[in-house]
Structure formats: C-alpha cells, structure tokens
Design a protein around this motif. Structure first.
Motif, PDB file in Angstrom:
ATOM      1  N   UNK A 165       0.833  -1.207   0.000  1.00 42.42           N
ATOM      2  CA  UNK A 165       0.000   0.000   0.000  1.00 42.42           C
ATOM      3  C   UNK A 165       0.865   1.254   0.000  1.00 42.42           C
ATOM      4  N   UNK A 166       1.977   1.217   0.741  1.00 43.53           N
ATOM      5  CA  UNK A 166       2.876   2.377   0.804  1.00 43.53           C
ATOM      6  C   UNK A 166       3.520   2.633  -0.554  1.00 43.53           C
ATOM      7  N   UNK A 167       4.017   1.570  -1.182  1.00 43.48           N
ATOM      8  CA  UNK A 167       4.659   1.716  -2.496  1.00 43.48           C
ATOM      9  C   UNK A 167       3.667   2.260  -3.519  1.00 43.48           C
ATOM     10  N   UNK A 168       2.434   1.760  -3.473  1.00 37.73           N
ATOM     11  CA  UNK A 168       1.408   2.226  -4.412  1.00 37.73           C
ATOM     12  C   UNK A 168       1.084   3.695  -4.167  1.00 37.73           C
ATOM     13  N   UNK A 169       0.964   4.098  -2.898  1.00 36.57           N
ATOM     14  CA  UNK A 169       0.640   5.485  -2.568  1.00 36.57           C
ATOM     15  C   UNK A 169       1.731   6.433  -3.065  1.00 36.57           C
ATOM     16  N   UNK A 170       2.986   6.037  -2.914  1.00 34.81           N
ATOM     17  CA  UNK A 170       4.093   6.884  -3.357  1.00 34.81           C
ATOM     18  C   UNK A 170       4.101   7.049  -4.873  1.00 34.81           C
ATOM     19  N   UNK A 171       3.714   5.998  -5.594  1.00 31.46           N
ATOM     20  CA  UNK A 171       3.704   6.050  -7.055  1.00 31.46           C
ATOM     21  C   UNK A 171       2.651   7.012  -7.588  1.00 31.46           C
ATOM     22  N   UNK A 172       1.629   7.292  -6.790  1.00 28.60           N
ATOM     23  CA  UNK A 172       0.539   8.161  -7.230  1.00 28.60           C
ATOM     24  C   UNK A 172       0.844   9.646  -7.058  1.00 28.60           C
ATOM     25  N   UNK A 173       1.942   9.959  -6.361  1.00 32.34           N
ATOM     26  CA  UNK A 173       2.275  11.360  -6.094  1.00 32.34           C
ATOM     27  C   UNK A 173       3.162  11.899  -7.215  1.00 32.34           C
ATOM     28  N   UNK A 174       2.675  12.917  -7.899  1.00 33.36           N
ATOM     29  CA  UNK A 174       3.408  13.457  -9.033  1.00 33.36           C
ATOM     30  C   UNK A 174       4.799  13.951  -8.681  1.00 33.36           C
ATOM     31  N   UNK A 175       4.936  14.561  -7.509  1.00 33.70           N
ATOM     32  CA  UNK A 175       6.228  15.124  -7.111  1.00 33.70           C
ATOM     33  C   UNK A 175       7.270  14.053  -6.847  1.00 33.70           C
ATOM     34  N   UNK A 176       6.832  12.790  -6.703  1.00 31.05           N
ATOM     35  CA  UNK A 176       7.768  11.712  -6.396  1.00 31.05           C
ATOM     36  C   UNK A 176       8.039  10.807  -7.597  1.00 31.05           C
ATOM     37  N   UNK A 177       7.397  11.074  -8.718  1.00 28.18           N
ATOM     38  CA  UNK A 177       7.606  10.236  -9.892  1.00 28.18           C
ATOM     39  C   UNK A 177       9.025  10.414 -10.430  1.00 28.18           C
ATOM     40  N   UNK A 178       9.620   9.317 -10.848  1.00 24.77           N
ATOM     41  CA  UNK A 178      10.970   9.359 -11.352  1.00 24.77           C
ATOM     42  C   UNK A 178      12.031   9.198 -10.287  1.00 24.77           C
ATOM     43  N   UNK A 179      11.592   9.023  -9.033  1.00 19.29           N
ATOM     44  CA  UNK A 179      12.535   8.853  -7.938  1.00 19.29           C
ATOM     45  C   UNK A 179      12.334   7.475  -7.315  1.00 19.29           C
ATOM     46  N   UNK A 180      13.419   6.874  -6.923  1.00 21.58           N
ATOM     47  CA  UNK A 180      13.352   5.541  -6.328  1.00 21.58           C
ATOM     48  C   UNK A 180      13.380   5.654  -4.811  1.00 21.58           C
ATOM     49  N   UNK A 181      12.236   5.439  -4.193  1.00 20.10           N
ATOM     50  CA  UNK A 181      12.139   5.414  -2.741  1.00 20.10           C
ATOM     51  C   UNK A 181      11.814   3.988  -2.328  1.00 20.10           C
ATOM     52  N   UNK A 182      12.634   3.428  -1.489  1.00 17.30           N
ATOM     53  CA  UNK A 182      12.442   2.060  -1.032  1.00 17.30           C
ATOM     54  C   UNK A 182      11.660   2.040   0.276  1.00 17.30           C
ATOM     55  N   UNK A 183      10.798   1.046   0.389  1.00 13.57           N
ATOM     56  CA  UNK A 183       9.940   0.920   1.568  1.00 13.57           C
ATOM     57  C   UNK A 183      10.246  -0.389   2.282  1.00 13.57           C
TER      58      UNK A 183
END
Length: 218
Positions: free
Chosen positions: A86-104
């Motif tokens: 759910x966390x990974x999916x939520x992060x993918x929906x945020x435009x400001x975070x697209x193109x960045x690799x954030x690990x959960x």
C-alpha cells in the motif's frame, strides 16, 4: 511571563483536546521544569504525530519526550507485506515523487523509507503521506538528498525566503553554508518562527541538510 509546570500541563492538555486529529482521552501529560512527557496510547500513528506537534505549539514548552504507544484496533491491523504494498502504491501516485526511487521497508507496522530524492520537500511529502496509512505504527525517513554544488548564493536565497515569510525575528537569525548544508543560528520567540525558518532553508535546491541551531526564547 514564565509558566509554571502546572500551567504548562493545563495548556498542553487543552491543546491536545482542541486538535480535532487527536483523541486525547488516553494521553497523559507530565511536566518537569518545562519538559513535557506525553504517555498513554492512541489508535493510529498520525494521532501520535499530531500530539507531539500540538504540544510543541504551546508557549513555554522546552522539550518533549514521547512515550505514546500506537495500539491499532483489530480491524486496522495489517500484515507488513500489505502495508509495504500500500505504501509503495501510494508513493507512485504522487506526481512530485515520480521518477525517484524510494524504497519501503516495513517491520511490525513501522515503515522505514530509504533511497534518494533531489528536494527536501519530497522527503517530507513521502513521510506525511504514509503516516496516514491504515495499519502504520510509525514512519522513519532515511531518504538522502542528491548532493548538488551549493554556492554562497544559497545564503542570499535563504535570507530572501525568510524575509518573504515576514518572520518577526529575521534580524536575529543567522545563515551560514557548510558544503551542501545550511546552518541556521540565532534566536526567535516562537516555535512557529523556528519552523518557518527551517522550511525556508529546506526549500532551496541543492540543500542536503538544514542544521537547526536556532534557540527559542520563552
């Protein structure tokens, strides 16, 4: 006017009860020499976060110790794998975070974020977003900022940002640069002004960390 511990306790309890994000019925407040200890339990992590920041809003508070447990009601309990997805999916929906690799990573409901981004606001956005997820008991942010060259022009930009925010104690705040870090010093008369100064500095491109040495005069 310096508040007594009894006055501080009453003010913090009133602030907790005033905040609509918080159910303060199971939160205890103890005070010793201006240091606030919050104890008890809440039903989600966002309430714990909100309680901490509510206490910081009260004039006279010197420091805070958080001993609040997050006790999730049974319907809100989720497996670590469910929370991670759910966390990974939520992060993918945020435009400001697209193109960045954030690990959960999730352990016992506690989310730890890692990876790197270009701006501090992106780190804060990720943390703010995930503390609202059902089943989360805590969020730790270990996301790094991609270093860029920070010139002395950053100092001028930070000072200009402080002036735009009309901070009352602007002349008492000092700004210095150490590599990719901004160091804030001096004094202010409220936690809100200190927070505004931090926000202004963190919003500059290329700033890796804001080292906050501002003293709050009570």
């Amino acid at each position: 006017m310096i508040k007594t511990d009894t006055q501080l306790q009453a003010d913090v309890m009133a602030e907790l009860q005033w905040d609509p994000q918080i159910n303060a019925s199971h939160i205890g407040v103890q005070v010793s020499d201006g240091v606030i200890t919050l104890s008890g339990h809440v039903t989600d992590f966002n309430q714990k976060w909100a309680a901490e920041h509510a206490a910081l809003r009260v004039a006279g508070v010197q420091a805070i110790a958080i001993e609040i447990n997050v006790e999730l009601p049974w319907p809100d309990k989720r497996s670590d794998s469910d929370i991670s997805g759910a966390a990974a999916h939520a992060l993918q929906l945020v435009g400001a975070l697209k193109g960045h690799t954030i690990k959960v990573m999730v352990e016992n409901g506690w989310i730890t974020l890692s990876g790197d981004v270009e701006w501090d606001f992106q780190r804060r956005t990720a943390t703010r977003l995930l503390r609202h997820l059902t089943g989360v008991t805590g969020v730790s942010c270990e996301i790094a900022l991609r270093s860029k060259l920070v010139s002395t022009a950053i100092k001028e930009e930070v000072e200009a940002a402080l002036k735009r925010r009309a901070i009352h104690d602007i002349d008492s705040i000092t700004v210095s640069i150490s590599g990719p870090d901004v160091i804030l010093g001096g004094t202010v008369h409220s936690w809100s002004e200190r927070a505004l100064a931090n926000h202004a500095a963190a919003g500059m491109p290329g700033v890796r960390n804001v080292i906050d040495k501002i003293a709050v005069l009570i």
